[in-house]
Design an enzyme around this catalytic site. Structure first.
Site, PDB file in Angstrom:
ATOM      1  N   PHE A 129       0.858  -1.190   0.000  1.00 44.96           N
ATOM      2  CA  PHE A 129       0.000   0.000   0.000  1.00 44.96           C
ATOM      3  C   PHE A 129       0.890   1.234   0.000  1.00 44.96           C
ATOM      4  O   PHE A 129       1.800   1.343   0.810  1.00 44.96           O
ATOM      5  CB  PHE A 129      -0.907   0.022   1.234  1.00 44.96           C
ATOM      6  CG  PHE A 129      -1.821   1.224   1.261  1.00 44.96           C
ATOM      7  CD1 PHE A 129      -2.964   1.254   0.483  1.00 44.96           C
ATOM      8  CD2 PHE A 129      -1.519   2.336   2.032  1.00 44.96           C
ATOM      9  CE1 PHE A 129      -3.795   2.369   0.478  1.00 44.96           C
ATOM     10  CE2 PHE A 129      -2.344   3.457   2.035  1.00 44.96           C
ATOM     11  CZ  PHE A 129      -3.490   3.465   1.259  1.00 44.96           C
ATOM     12  N   ASP A 214       9.273   2.578   1.423  1.00 46.89           N
ATOM     13  CA  ASP A 214       8.120   3.297   1.952  1.00 46.89           C
ATOM     14  C   ASP A 214       8.020   2.946   3.438  1.00 46.89           C
ATOM     15  O   ASP A 214       7.510   1.888   3.807  1.00 46.89           O
ATOM     16  CB  ASP A 214       6.854   2.890   1.188  1.00 46.89           C
ATOM     17  CG  ASP A 214       5.605   3.610   1.702  1.00 46.89           C
ATOM     18  OD1 ASP A 214       5.643   4.134   2.827  1.00 46.89           O
ATOM     19  OD2 ASP A 214       4.593   3.629   0.974  1.00 46.89           O
ATOM     20  N   LYS A 244       2.883   9.142   8.541  1.00 44.97           N
ATOM     21  CA  LYS A 244       2.073   8.726   9.702  1.00 44.97           C
ATOM     22  C   LYS A 244       2.546   9.240  11.074  1.00 44.97           C
ATOM     23  O   LYS A 244       2.069  10.244  11.544  1.00 44.97           O
ATOM     24  CB  LYS A 244       1.901   7.215   9.684  1.00 44.97           C
ATOM     25  CG  LYS A 244       0.976   6.782   8.536  1.00 44.97           C
ATOM     26  CD  LYS A 244       0.365   5.429   8.768  1.00 44.97           C
ATOM     27  CE  LYS A 244      -0.840   5.193   7.890  1.00 44.97           C
ATOM     28  NZ  LYS A 244      -0.550   4.787   6.514  1.00 44.97           N
TER      29      LYS A 244
END
Ligand SMILES: *Cc1c(COP(=O)(O)O)cnc(C)c1O
Length: 391
Positions: A129, A214, A244
Site C-alpha cells: 500500500f 516506503d 504517519k
C-alpha cells in the site's frame, strides 16, 4: 441528531459509516460523544505516537503557531531545516529532504525523483500500500483501490512480497526504481524473510535502479527503531518516505532522498504550498524529541514483545507478526470483523484489515496497565467473535 448521524448527509461516503464520533483523547484513551471510554490500540492508524494531548506536542504546536504559522515555499524557517537535518541524521546518510503534508504526497515526490532517472518502469509488491493519489495508487496493488480509477499512470510490475527471485526476474536496466515497505502494514503486517531488503539493494544496484523504502507506516519509532530498515547499511536505500507517526497526528510527510538521488529534482520540478509548514515541522521535532527523552524506542520493543507473547498464547491466534508496536495477528477463522466489533463493544479500538487478520498500532506511550487490560480481555473477545461461527 448525533454527529455520527449528521456525517452521512454532509460527508462523502468514501469510508462507509464511521464507527464512532470521538470528542476527546488523553494518552492512549479516547472518549466518544456518549462519554464512553476506549483504549486506542490503533493510534489513528500508526499515527498518534505520543497518544493524545501529549504536553510536549501541544506546547510545540501552540508556541510555533503563536510565533509563525505559515510562510510558503518562497521562505524557510528554523523548524523546517532542523527537521530535515534530523531526518538525515536518523537515516545516517547524506541527502536532501522534501517535506509534504501526507504519506501519499511523500510518495508522489519520490515518484517524481524516480522519473528524473530518465527511466519509467517501476516495480512494487503485491499486497503493498502506497497511498491514494493517482501516482501512489499506481504503485498499490489492491484491485479494489485501483480498478475504479484505471488507467493509472506509469508502467508498474507487481511481484510477490518477500520473494527475492521474483524481484531479480523483473528488474531490468529499464527499471527506474523498486518500491517496498520494510513490513507491509495495510496487508495486516507482512514481514519479509531476513535478507530480502538487502537482496533488493543488490538487485537494484546491478541494474542501476533506485531502491525506495516506503517507511510511512514503519518509520519514526513504530518498530522500536527509528526506521524498520532505512538506517540498515546492508539496505542503504536511495529514497525513504515517512509520514504517519512523524508529527504524532499533525499532518506531515517527508521524502528523504539519499546520496545521488538527492539531486535528481531541480528547481521548478516540484512544489507544495503547505509542505514544510513551520507548525507541522515543530510538531515533528517535538515528537522526535519526546521519543528520545522518554526512551520510547526501547519501551516500544518491550511493550511490543509483551503484547505479542500474551496475544499469541490463545490457540485461536495462529500467527503473530510484526516488530515493536506494529502487530499483525492471524486468526484461525475469518472472524476479524467480529473480533473488532467485540473489542469496540468492550472499549478497545483495534483494526481488521483482512477477514482473518487483526492489526494493532497503538501509541508508543501505551501504559502497561492498558496493555494488561487488553491482554486480560483478549480470550473473552475471541469467545465473542467465535460464538457466532456457523450461525
Ligand atoms: C498510510 C500509508 C500511505 C499513505 O499515507 P497517507 O498519509 O494516507 O496519504 C502510504 N504508504 C504506506 C506504507 C502507508 O501505510
Amino acid at each position: 441528531m448525533s454527529v455520527k448521524e449528521r456525517y452521512a448527509s454532509a460527508l462523502m461516503n468514501t469510508f462507509g459509516p464511521p464507527k464512532l464520533a470521538l470528542v476527546r483523547g488523553e494518552g492512549a484513551h479516547v472518549w466518544d460523544e456518549d462519554g464512553r471510554e476506549y483504549v486506542d490500540l490503533l493510534g489513528g492508524i500508526a499515527v498518534n505516537a505520543l497518544g493524545h494531548g501529549h504536553p510536549a506536542l501541544v506546547d510545540a504546536v501552540t508556541t510555533q503557531l503563536r510565533t509563525l504559522g505559515h510562510i510558503s515555499n518562497f521562505f524557510t524557517s528554523g523548524p523546517q531545516v532542523e527537521l530535515a537535518e534530523k531526518l538525515l541524521a536518523l537515516v545516517g546518510a547524506e541527502g536532501r529532504v522534501f517535506v509534504t503534508n501526507s504519506g501519499t504526497e511523500a510518495n508522489e515526490a519520490a515518484l517524481k525523483v524516480t522519473r528524473r532517472t530518465g527511466r519509467t518502469h517501476l516495480v512494487a509488491a503485491l499486497e503493498g500500500f502506497h497511498g491514494r493519489t493517482m501516482g501512489a495508487l499506481a504503485l498499490t496493488a489492491k484491485a479494489a483501490y485501483r480498478e475504479p480509477f484505471e488507467p493509472l499512470p506509469g508502467e508498474v510490475t507487481f511481484v510477490p512480497y518477500g520473494d527475492e527471485q521474483a524481484l531479480a526476474d523483473v528488474v531490468t536496466d529499464r527499471t527506474a526504481a523498486v518500491v517496498l515497505e520494510p513490513l507491509q502494514g495495510e496487508a495486516g503486517v507482512n514481514v519479509p524473510p531476513p535478507g530480502y531488503l538487502a537482496a533488493a539493494r543488490r538487485i537494484t544496484l546491478q541494474h542501476g535502479a533506485l531502491l525506495w523504502l516506503d517507511e510511512i507506516q514503519t518509520g519514526m519509532g513504530r518498530t522500536g527503531h527509528w526506521f524498520a530498515a532505512a538506517a540498515d547499511p546492508a539496505v542503504a536505500p536511495d529514497l525513504v518516505t515517512v509520514a504517519k507517526g512523524l508529527a504524532g497526528g499533525f499532518p506531515i510527510g517527508a521524502c528523504i532522498a539519499l546520496d545521488e538521488a538527492a539531486h535528481l529534482l531541480e528547481p521548478g520540478n516540484h512544489g507544495t504550498t503547505f509542505g514544510g509548514n513551520p507548525v507541522a515541522c515543530a510538531a515533528a521535532l517535538a515528537v522526535i524529541g519526546a521519543i528520545e527523552d522518554e526512551n520510547l524506542l526501547e519501551r516500544t520493543l518491550v511493550l511490543g514483545q509483551k503484547l505479542r507473547d500474551g496475544l499469541a498464547a490463545d490457540p485461536r491466534v495462529t500467527e503473530v507478526r510484526g516488530e515493536g508496536l506494529l502487530i499483525g495477528l492471524t486468526l484461525s477463522s475469518p472472524r476479524s470483523a467480529d473480533l473488532a466489533s467485540a473489542a469496540l463493544e468492550a472499549g478497545f479500538i483495534v483494526n481488521n484489515p483482512t477477514p482473518d487478520r487483526i492489526r494493532l498500532a497503538p501509541p508508543l506511550v501505551l501504559t502497561d496497565a492498558d496493555a494488561e487490560a487488553f491482554l486480560a480481555a483478549w480470550p473473552g473477545l475471541l469467545d465473542t467473535a467465535y460464538s457466532e461461527e456457523g450461525a
